[in-house]
Design an enzyme around this catalytic site. Structure first.
Site, PDB file in Angstrom:
ATOM      1  N   ARG A  49     -30.764  -0.186  -2.312  1.00 23.81           N
ATOM      2  CA  ARG A  49     -30.346  -1.112  -3.154  1.00 23.81           C
ATOM      3  C   ARG A  49     -29.195  -2.206  -2.374  1.00 23.81           C
ATOM      4  O   ARG A  49     -28.604  -3.499  -2.931  1.00 23.81           O
ATOM      5  CB  ARG A  49     -29.620  -0.434  -3.616  1.00 23.81           C
ATOM      6  CG  ARG A  49     -28.637   0.520  -3.081  1.00 23.81           C
ATOM      7  CD  ARG A  49     -27.630   1.359  -4.329  1.00 23.81           C
ATOM      8  NE  ARG A  49     -27.672   1.237  -5.356  1.00 23.81           N
ATOM      9  CZ  ARG A  49     -26.420   0.729  -5.299  1.00 23.81           C
ATOM     10  NH1 ARG A  49     -25.057   0.343  -4.484  1.00 23.81           N
ATOM     11  NH2 ARG A  49     -25.656   0.645  -6.766  1.00 23.81           N
ATOM     12  N   ASP A  57       1.221  -1.504  -0.058  1.00 24.45           N
ATOM     13  CA  ASP A  57       0.162   0.439  -0.045  1.00 24.45           C
ATOM     14  C   ASP A  57       0.476   1.524  -0.058  1.00 24.45           C
ATOM     15  O   ASP A  57       1.898   0.924   0.363  1.00 24.45           O
ATOM     16  CB  ASP A  57      -1.155   0.032   1.218  1.00 24.45           C
ATOM     17  CG  ASP A  57      -2.203   1.107   1.415  1.00 24.45           C
ATOM     18  OD1 ASP A  57      -3.287   0.343   1.125  1.00 24.45           O
ATOM     19  OD2 ASP A  57      -1.871   1.771   0.818  1.00 24.45           O
ATOM     20  N   TYR A  75     -15.139   6.045 -13.069  1.00 19.37           N
ATOM     21  CA  TYR A  75     -14.640   5.880 -12.180  1.00 19.37           C
ATOM     22  C   TYR A  75     -14.668   4.135 -12.942  1.00 19.37           C
ATOM     23  O   TYR A  75     -14.021   3.566 -13.096  1.00 19.37           O
ATOM     24  CB  TYR A  75     -15.337   5.630 -10.999  1.00 19.37           C
ATOM     25  CG  TYR A  75     -15.312   4.464 -10.303  1.00 19.37           C
ATOM     26  CD1 TYR A  75     -14.161   3.956  -9.173  1.00 19.37           C
ATOM     27  CD2 TYR A  75     -16.734   3.277  -9.259  1.00 19.37           C
ATOM     28  CE1 TYR A  75     -14.004   3.314  -8.516  1.00 19.37           C
ATOM     29  CE2 TYR A  75     -16.478   2.095  -9.436  1.00 19.37           C
ATOM     30  CZ  TYR A  75     -15.202   1.954  -8.335  1.00 19.37           C
ATOM     31  OH  TYR A  75     -14.760   0.809  -7.655  1.00 19.37           O
TER      32      TYR A  75
END
Ligand code: 15L
Length: 254
Positions: free
Chosen positions: A172, A33, A134
């Protein structure tokens, strides 16, 4: 498995949980990372601090890896240039490192937003319909995965992750929810189970009763979800027009 399993974006929410779960199962991990981890990496896991724009550093991190789970990148909509840098160039560097270091399998964290501009009421086999910059970066990620699977000497699995949250909290999520536990089960299966083709794309959710997407590929990976949104309080009636929800509704950033 011989060498360590390399996980990029290991300090993010999915990466942190994956590292904890897999270490507990005795899996050898190398965590990468650009940020120092918020919580100490699990004992026994190596940690490499590097930016994906640094191809040499990614190459080094891939040496001897048995597979790569590539989670790093932007997880939200943003300016096009950011998507190119973090999600497209970053993925290219990971796949290139896998090719150079002969890593046999790469798992890509794609997103259900690649088909997000399909109606929520529509058929299950919805075509590509990216709902944002995106999502365009994730379509490109999948395209790069396809190319490297066919010309780079590796197998690639692109998992179109739903909504990975501790629990379902929006209507959702009855459909899109992927529990953190199921994310680990699915991503690890994608990294390790035998495939029937060099490139596989599949959607990643828990075993929710309501569905928008086919479960193609779940059988190949032997994926059996442990969780389901149905075991949580109903978050209310669905109002989304598009499967991509807010990503599909928002204007493009300027
Ligand atoms: C995604 O692909 C995003 O990375 C994540 O932030 C969530 O918004 C998720 O989709 C979702 O649609 O819930």
């Amino acid at each position: 498995m011989s060498g360590p399993l390399l996980v990029t974006g290991a300090s993010g929410a999915i990466g942190t949980r994956l590292a904890t779960d897999l270490t507990a199962q005795g899996v050898r991990l190398r965590l990468l990372d650009r940020r120092t981890p918020a919580v100490r990496p699990p004992a026994g896991a190596e940690f490499v601090q590097a930016h994906l724009r640094d191809q040499d550093a990614v190459d080094k991190a891939a040496v001897g890896a048995c597979a790569i789970i590539h989670l790093a990148g932007s997880s939200q909509e943003g300016p096009f240039a950011d998507m190119v840098e973090h999600n497209i160039t970053g993925t290219h560097h990971v796949l290139e490192a896998a090719r150079r270091q002969r890593v046999p399998r790469v798992v890509l964290a794609s997103s259900h937003h690649v088909t997000g501009l399909n109606p929520a009421s529509g058929p299950e086999d919805a075509p590509l319909a990216p709902d944002s910059f995106y999502a365009v970066s994730k379509v490109t990620m999948e395209a790069l995965g396809y190319l490297y699977a066919h010309k780079g000497g590796m197998e690639v699995v692109a998992v179109r992750i739903g909504s990975c949250r501790p629990r379902p909290s929006e209507p959702r999520h009855r459909v899109t929810w992927l529990s953190p536990r199921d994310a680990t089960i699915l991503l690890y299966a994608a990294a390790t189970r035998p495939l029937t083709s060099r490139f596989l794309t599949l959607y990643g959710t828990s075993g929710n009763a309501e569905r928008w997407w086919p479960r193609t590929g779940w059988g190949t990976l032997g994926y059996q979800a442990a969780d389901s949104a149905d075991r949580h309080p109903d978050p209310g009636p669905l109002t989304d027009r598009w499967t991509g929800g807010a990503f599909a509704d928002h204007q493009l950033p300027t």
